[in-house]
Enzyme design. Structure first.
Site, short mmCIF file in Angstrom:
data_model
loop_
_atom_site.label_atom_id
_atom_site.label_comp_id
_atom_site.label_asym_id
_atom_site.label_seq_id
_atom_site.Cartn_x
_atom_site.Cartn_y
_atom_site.Cartn_z
N ASP A 5 -9.45 19.55 -19.03
CA ASP A 5 -8.33 20.47 -19.28
C ASP A 5 -7.76 20.25 -20.67
O ASP A 5 -8.07 19.26 -21.34
CB ASP A 5 -7.23 20.25 -18.25
CG ASP A 5 -6.66 18.83 -18.29
OD1 ASP A 5 -7.46 17.88 -18.38
OD2 ASP A 5 -5.43 18.67 -18.27
N GLU A 23 -5.71 16.22 -16.56
CA GLU A 23 -5.16 15.00 -17.15
C GLU A 23 -3.79 15.27 -17.76
O GLU A 23 -2.87 14.47 -17.65
CB GLU A 23 -6.10 14.46 -18.25
CG GLU A 23 -5.72 13.09 -18.78
CD GLU A 23 -4.83 13.12 -20.01
OE1 GLU A 23 -4.29 12.06 -20.36
OE2 GLU A 23 -4.63 14.18 -20.62
ZN LIG Z 1 -6.40 13.88 -23.86
#
Ligand SMILES: [Zn+2]
Length: 486
Positions: free
Chosen positions: A78, A145
């Protein structure tokens, strides 16, 4: 014609440019997931996904290399989507448009997503290279993340085999990271009764402004002023000398920022106003003596204000002032493994009157040592409880304790020196990384984190330095080649 054609290493930049075409904001990773699975299929590589959306693609050991330790290469799929005001970009559909400028690659109007697209691109280039003779390589691509680490949080302990992991998500060429801090929030709530104040009192608004603030992890050791602590100090001193009523206290904002401003409204008898002004002026000088060298914009001001609403009861006023005086802020402990690394800290982040006769006090603790993180949270909790506050903690996330004797660190540092003729810096950070979650979940896992130089991550100014991508690539391949036997 490709915009990045001609850049070396070509396979990395080709994949990077492909990834730029694929929308992949946190929690909307479906398209990049499909792309990765398709890539594995096209290259006849085994791939699997878990119910959270994480993907693993496996490059089996080359013939004759089966005794080499498995290495896990890890990135997150992401990215953060930020764009310049007015720039037309549909994050669900539009490609990112990279271009070259002065030795860097950046994007037109948006974040570039080199964090962590460059990690993905290197993984794919390695997976696709049939000539590259290696032990077993497991490429782990986590989801989400950037907005909660839910991908690594929900990883199951048997999703991959390797117990040596290279995290490809750091942003400073020349630095190998070997540790990070875990974090937890401790939030207190005080209830108060309102109190009718005497008719002849007048209002004063006290403002503490102009402090630097800063990140509660990376900058907690710098000794910057904390506006909430300063306001508590002012109120405690006034409260001892004059009869004051407290009408409001509003300081700080984000839980991961050191508070920069605080405001309080007090009521006092008219005859005390001048004395209070003089007294605050004195305190201003005292605090400037203490921290004026780094906080030269600090302003403590006092002005008349009309009183509205009611003051809080005197008992709660005293409890709040005592709580904020007693509550620790700053570094609690330094690492003995890593010189100059903050091991444990706490940030007294904010105080808010929430409008329903409640006062909300937010703090955050961090440590690379899990047990110390909990101890710090208990210390703050105890202080809140002494004042009669109720207390809650967030779930938090774990830290990664540095191991300067790590095998993979030794391999990586030797590779670096061989390739570039100098020693890399070895550091740990006092903020969170996915490695903390791996460290907690996979006991004994050996990890390092390194990457090329990226600046302005999470902003439309994000850019990646071309020369450092080549260095990153060379280092990554050399570490893989030099993986020890199992
Ligand atoms: Zn990163």
């Amino acid at each position: 014609m490709s915009r990045l054609s001609g850049l070396e290493p070509q396979p990395v930049w080709d994949y990077f440019e492909e990834i730029c075409m694929i929308p992949r904001l946190s929690k909307s990773e479906e398209k990049i997931r499909q792309y990765l699975l398709k890539f594995a299929e096209n290259h006849n590589l085994e791939a699997k996904e878990d119910s959270t959306g994480n993907i693993l693609i496996i490059k089996p050991a080359s013939p004759g290399y089966s005794d080499i330790k498995t290495v896990v290469l890890q990135s997150h799929m992401d990215m953060v989507g930020e764009k310049n005001a007015g720039f037309p970009h549909d994050w669900n559909r539009d490609p990112i448009i990279p271009y070259i400028e002065d030795g860097w690659v950046t994007a037109r109007g948006t974040t570039l997503g080199a964090d962590d697209g460059i990690g993905i691109a290197c993984q794919l280039a390695i997976l696709a290279d049939k000539e590259f003779k290696t032990g077993r390589i497991e490429c782990l691509f986590t989801v989400d993340e950037e907005s909660g680490m839910t991908g690594s949080l929900n990883l199951s302990s048997d999703f991959f085999e390797g117990r040596t992991l290279l995290n490809l998500d750091s942003e400073d060429e020349g630095i190998i990271f070997i540790g990070c801090a875990g974090g937890i929030d401790t939030v207190g709530e005080l209830k108060y009764e309102t109190e009718n104040h005497e008719k002849d009192i007048e209002g004063l608004k006290i403002s503490v402004t102009g402090l630097r603030g800063g990140h509660s992890g990376d900058e907690i050791h710098k000794g910057y002023g904390n506006s909430v602590k300063i306001m508590a100090r002012i109120l405690r001193n006034l409260n001892g000398r004059f009869s004051i009523s407290l009408f409001s206290f509003d300081g700080g904002n984000l839980r991961n920022a050191i508070p920069r401003e605080a405001f309080a409204v007090i009521g006092t008898e008219k005859q005390h106003k001048q004395e209070i002004a003089k007294w605050i002026d004195d305190l201003n000088k005292t605090i400037k003596d203490e921290i004026g060298d780094i906080e030269n914009e600090l302003q403590i001001t006092l002005k008349d204000t009309a009183l509205s609403g009611s003051a809080i009861d005197r008992i709660t006023r005293d409890k709040l002032i005592n709580l904020l005086t007693c509550c620790p802020h700053g570094v609690l402990g330094w690492s003995r493994e890593m010189e100059g690394l903050v091991e444990t800290s706490t940030n007294l982040a904010s105080v808010k009157f929430t409008g329903n006769n409640k006062i909300n006090i937010v703090s955050t603790q961090r440590s690379s040592v899990e047990s110390q993180k909990k101890e710090a949270a208990m210390m703050v909790e105890a202080c809140f409880r002494l004042a009669g506050a109720s207390v809650e903690h967030s779930d938090g996330y774990p830290g990664w304790k540095p191991n300067p004797r790590s095998e993979i660190l030794s391999v990586t540092a030797k590779s670096y020196k061989r390739l570039f003729g100098r020693d890399p810096l070895v550091k740990a950070i006092h903020a969170g990384l996915e490695c903390g979650l791996f460290y907690e979940k996979f006991r004994g896992i050996d990890m390092v984190s390194f990457g090329p130089t990226i600046r302005g991550a999470h902003t439309p100014a994000e850019k990646i330095e071309i020369e450092t991508v080549r260095m990153f690539w060379d280092l990554l391949r050399d570490v893989i080649i030099n993986m020890p036997a199992s």
